[in-house]
Design a protein around this motif. Structure first.
Motif, PDB file in Angstrom:
ATOM      1  N   SER A  98      -3.075  -3.153  -7.321  1.00 12.47           N
ATOM      2  CA  SER A  98      -2.878  -1.699  -7.178  1.00 12.47           C
ATOM      3  C   SER A  98      -2.487  -1.417  -5.728  1.00 12.47           C
ATOM      4  O   SER A  98      -3.109  -0.607  -5.052  1.00 12.47           O
ATOM      5  CB  SER A  98      -4.146  -0.936  -7.556  1.00 12.47           C
ATOM      6  N   SER A  99      -1.443  -2.104  -5.281  1.00 10.49           N
ATOM      7  CA  SER A  99      -1.071  -2.067  -3.872  1.00 10.49           C
ATOM      8  C   SER A  99      -0.647  -0.662  -3.443  1.00 10.49           C
ATOM      9  O   SER A  99      -0.026   0.080  -4.206  1.00 10.49           O
ATOM     10  CB  SER A  99       0.047  -3.068  -3.591  1.00 10.49           C
ATOM     11  N   THR A 100      -0.990  -0.316  -2.218  1.00 10.86           N
ATOM     12  CA  THR A 100      -0.649   0.988  -1.660  1.00 10.86           C
ATOM     13  C   THR A 100       0.831   1.031  -1.319  1.00 10.86           C
ATOM     14  O   THR A 100       1.336   0.129  -0.650  1.00 10.86           O
ATOM     15  CB  THR A 100      -1.480   1.263  -0.401  1.00 10.86           C
ATOM     16  N   PRO A 101       1.553   2.061  -1.746  1.00 11.78           N
ATOM     17  CA  PRO A 101       2.993   2.141  -1.453  1.00 11.78           C
ATOM     18  C   PRO A 101       3.259   2.588  -0.022  1.00 11.78           C
ATOM     19  O   PRO A 101       2.366   3.044   0.689  1.00 11.78           O
ATOM     20  CB  PRO A 101       3.480   3.198  -2.452  1.00 11.78           C
ATOM     21  N   GLU A 102       4.510   2.458   0.390  1.00 19.09           N
ATOM     22  CA  GLU A 102       4.968   2.904   1.705  1.00 19.09           C
ATOM     23  C   GLU A 102       5.771   4.189   1.529  1.00 19.09           C
ATOM     24  O   GLU A 102       6.690   4.241   0.722  1.00 19.09           O
ATOM     25  CB  GLU A 102       5.840   1.837   2.353  1.00 19.09           C
ATOM     26  N   TYR A 107       3.002   9.420  -5.632  1.00 22.73           N
ATOM     27  CA  TYR A 107       2.144   8.260  -5.938  1.00 22.73           C
ATOM     28  C   TYR A 107       0.692   8.656  -6.181  1.00 22.73           C
ATOM     29  O   TYR A 107      -0.117   7.818  -6.570  1.00 22.73           O
ATOM     30  CB  TYR A 107       2.194   7.259  -4.779  1.00 22.73           C
ATOM     31  N   ASN A 108       0.344   9.909  -5.906  1.00 19.84           N
ATOM     32  CA  ASN A 108      -1.044  10.372  -6.006  1.00 19.84           C
ATOM     33  C   ASN A 108      -1.962   9.533  -5.110  1.00 19.84           C
ATOM     34  O   ASN A 108      -3.064   9.139  -5.494  1.00 19.84           O
ATOM     35  CB  ASN A 108      -1.540  10.328  -7.458  1.00 19.84           C
ATOM     36  N   ALA A 135      -8.057   1.357  -5.126  1.00 18.94           N
ATOM     37  CA  ALA A 135      -7.108   1.474  -6.239  1.00 18.94           C
ATOM     38  C   ALA A 135      -5.860   2.204  -5.759  1.00 18.94           C
ATOM     39  O   ALA A 135      -5.349   3.081  -6.436  1.00 18.94           O
ATOM     40  CB  ALA A 135      -7.745   2.206  -7.402  1.00 18.94           C
ATOM     41  N   ALA A 136      -5.367   1.848  -4.574  1.00 18.26           N
ATOM     42  CA  ALA A 136      -4.122   2.344  -3.958  1.00 18.26           C
ATOM     43  C   ALA A 136      -4.378   3.376  -2.869  1.00 18.26           C
ATOM     44  O   ALA A 136      -3.618   3.451  -1.902  1.00 18.26           O
ATOM     45  CB  ALA A 136      -3.132   2.889  -4.968  1.00 18.26           C
ATOM     46  N   CYS A 137      -5.419   4.191  -2.994  1.00 15.10           N
ATOM     47  CA  CYS A 137      -5.686   5.157  -1.930  1.00 15.10           C
ATOM     48  C   CYS A 137      -6.201   4.450  -0.673  1.00 15.10           C
ATOM     49  O   CYS A 137      -6.541   3.269  -0.701  1.00 15.10           O
ATOM     50  CB  CYS A 137      -6.688   6.202  -2.385  1.00 15.10           C
ATOM     51  N   HIS A 157       2.593   8.751   7.897  1.00 14.09           N
ATOM     52  CA  HIS A 157       3.509   7.637   7.656  1.00 14.09           C
ATOM     53  C   HIS A 157       2.701   6.433   7.179  1.00 14.09           C
ATOM     54  O   HIS A 157       1.865   5.905   7.924  1.00 14.09           O
ATOM     55  CB  HIS A 157       4.276   7.274   8.925  1.00 14.09           C
ATOM     56  N   ILE A 158       2.937   6.018   5.946  1.00 15.74           N
ATOM     57  CA  ILE A 158       2.276   4.840   5.392  1.00 15.74           C
ATOM     58  C   ILE A 158       3.240   3.670   5.519  1.00 15.74           C
ATOM     59  O   ILE A 158       4.273   3.631   4.839  1.00 15.74           O
ATOM     60  CB  ILE A 158       1.872   5.042   3.918  1.00 15.74           C
TER      61      ILE A 158
END
Length: 481
Positions: A261-265, A354-355, A376-378, A424-425
């Motif tokens: 559940s990788s965190t997006p950029e 992406y929530n 879980a991504a957050c 900025h992620i």
């Protein structure tokens, strides 16, 4: 001002000098263009036109990047960007400061120049790093050629002294050096030569340079609109930085998404924060939670969960139709503020597709671990109330005492920001620390290889390969007509 006008020999020389620096930015060589600009056998008017072209090309790379940040295709300037660069060129011609104008187009980010210095070091030294043969995990008391290779490799990066002899056992000093290397790479600091550590140590200098080029490019993507006050998260470094007026104001440790559940950029604007938030559980996590409720229905009431059907009506856990499990699951679930709510005391909202958002956590003890991919991504942040104080600093009626007072209660409270704040992620696997040291991080999500391949394709396509001379011939031919 038209191309070729207003150029002195000194200004053409400034552009040529800047072009020679292109590889240090991780960009394709422009040496041949620079040499043409300095060639006295080429008419001044032709070199002036070439200098304008070179300024636009190199300046565009520095300011906007070689590839697109989303598609990773070779990037072309849009009309607005081209017009902005032309204005920069015109001003530089009037002031006679072409080299300074190009330097100013490079990212004004803290570690960009540190990474550039690392690129220059690798280019100058072309080091040969000892490789470690494949094999089982090495642990304390092991001996043999692979232990010797490990010592030599750590000595090459300055983490182990040279005073050792072949055949020496894997001792405490070597274990300490391995732990230091693992900590710098954000690997679990076991002190053993395990598989992830072996893979990191065996990355070749050429591969490191390719990784460094991509990381310099990633800084160019962000430098366009960082925001006066902004937050930057580096997923690969498990870190969050709060920036204000170009200065690092605060730094925080974070947890990020697991590999599954990788965190997006992405980049979005923070609009508000919520103190004492509810937890609206995403579908995948809800199914996991529902499994525990199916086994023990009383747990839902014990933890304060509220369950809603497809019509939005609140229902009892005893009213759930478990036969629909695994198909079109029609229920959603939320949990009010409290000590068991995984959102903790505060969450930071920057609406996105992406929530994903930043929030507190009830698993605060896990911040003691080096590798922190647990969510879980957050993004879970350590000291969230301190971050909230920084976000709301200067905002009327929301000083630190007020924030802590509200967070100590149980009432959900939304605080809108007076000024939106960019978040900025990022996923940067090479970082320059404040002391000038460069760390190559573990590629947690295995994203580097694909990005490096796309960048290398664009890099090869944009490499000089006669560009300057072709342009010169075209210019000379046009002048002859």
């Amino acid at each position: 001002m038209t191309a070729g006008t207003g150029w002195s020999e000194a200004m053409i020389g400034q552009v040529a000098a800047a072009l020679f620096d292109s590889p240090s930015h991780g960009l394709p060589s422009l040496d041949r263009s620079a040499q043409d600009l300095l060639d006295p056998t080429i008419p001044h008017e032709t070199r002036a036109v070439l200098a304008s072209q070179a300024f636009m090309r190199f300046g565009g790379w520095l300011r906007y990047g070689l590839i697109d940040s989303e598609t990773h295709d070779p990037r072309l300037l849009d009309p607005a960007e081209a017009a902005a660069l032309h204005r920069t060129l015109d001003r530089a011609l009037v002031e006679g400061r072409l080299g300074e104008a190009l330097d100013a187009l490079a990212p004004d980010l803290r570690d960009y120049q540190i990474l550039r210095a690392e690129m220059l070091r690798l280019m100058a030294l072309q080091p040969i790093w000892p490789q470690i043969e494949d094999g089982p995990t090495l642990v304390a008391a092991d001996r043999g050629p692979r232990v010797d290779q490990l010592r030599a490799r750590l000595a090459a990066v300055g983490l182990y002294r040279e005073d050792w002899s072949a055949g020496d056992p894997f001792d405490l000093r070597l274990e300490t050096a391995v732990r230091r290397y693992q900590g710098r790479a954000n690997l679990s600091p076991s002190g053993q030569l395990d598989r992830p550590t072996l893979q990191q140590l065996n990355v070749t200098p050429q591969a490191r340079m390719a990784q460094l080029r991509v990381n310099l490019e990633q800084r160019r993507w962000q430098s366009r609109t960082p925001g006066r006050r902004n937050i930057r998260v580096n997923l690969a470094d498990f870190s969050l930085e709060a920036w204000e007026d170009g200065r690092l104001a605060r730094q925080f440790e974070v947890m990020v998404g697991r590999q599954v559940s990788s965190t997006p950029e992405f980049s979005e604007d923070m609009q508000y924060i919520v103190l004492n938030p509810w937890w609206g559980i995403p579908g995948g996590l809800a199914q996991t939670r529902f499994q525990s409720f199916r086994r023990n229905p009383g747990l839902a009431a014990q933890l304060g969960f509220r369950i809603y059907d497809a019509n939005g009506s609140q229902i009892s856990v005893y009213d759930i139709d478990w036969s629909r499990w695994g198909r079109n699951w029609p229920y959603r679930m939320s949990q009010p503020p409290g000590s068991t709510n995984p959102m903790g005391e505060v969450k930071f909202i920057f609406p996105n597709s992406y929530n994903v958002y930043i929030h507190d956590t009830t698993e605060r003890d896990r911040f003691s671990e080096t590798r922190r991919d647990f969510s879980a991504a957050c993004i879970r942040v350590r000291d969230p109330l301190l971050l909230a104080q920084w976000v709301l600093s200067g905002q009327a009626d929301w000083d630190g005492d007020r924030i802590e007072q509200v967070a100590a209660g149980s009432t959900p409270t939304v605080v809108w920001l007076d000024e939106r704040m960019p978040v900025h992620i990022n996923y940067w696997t090479v970082v320059g620390d404040a002391d000038g040291e460069v760390r190559y991080l573990n590629d947690l999500y295995h994203r580097d290889d694909g990005l490096i391949d796309r960048y290398q394709q664009a890099y090869a396509a944009a490499a000089e390969t006669g560009w300057s001379r072709i342009s010169r011939r075209a210019t000379v031919s046009s002048a002859g007509n």
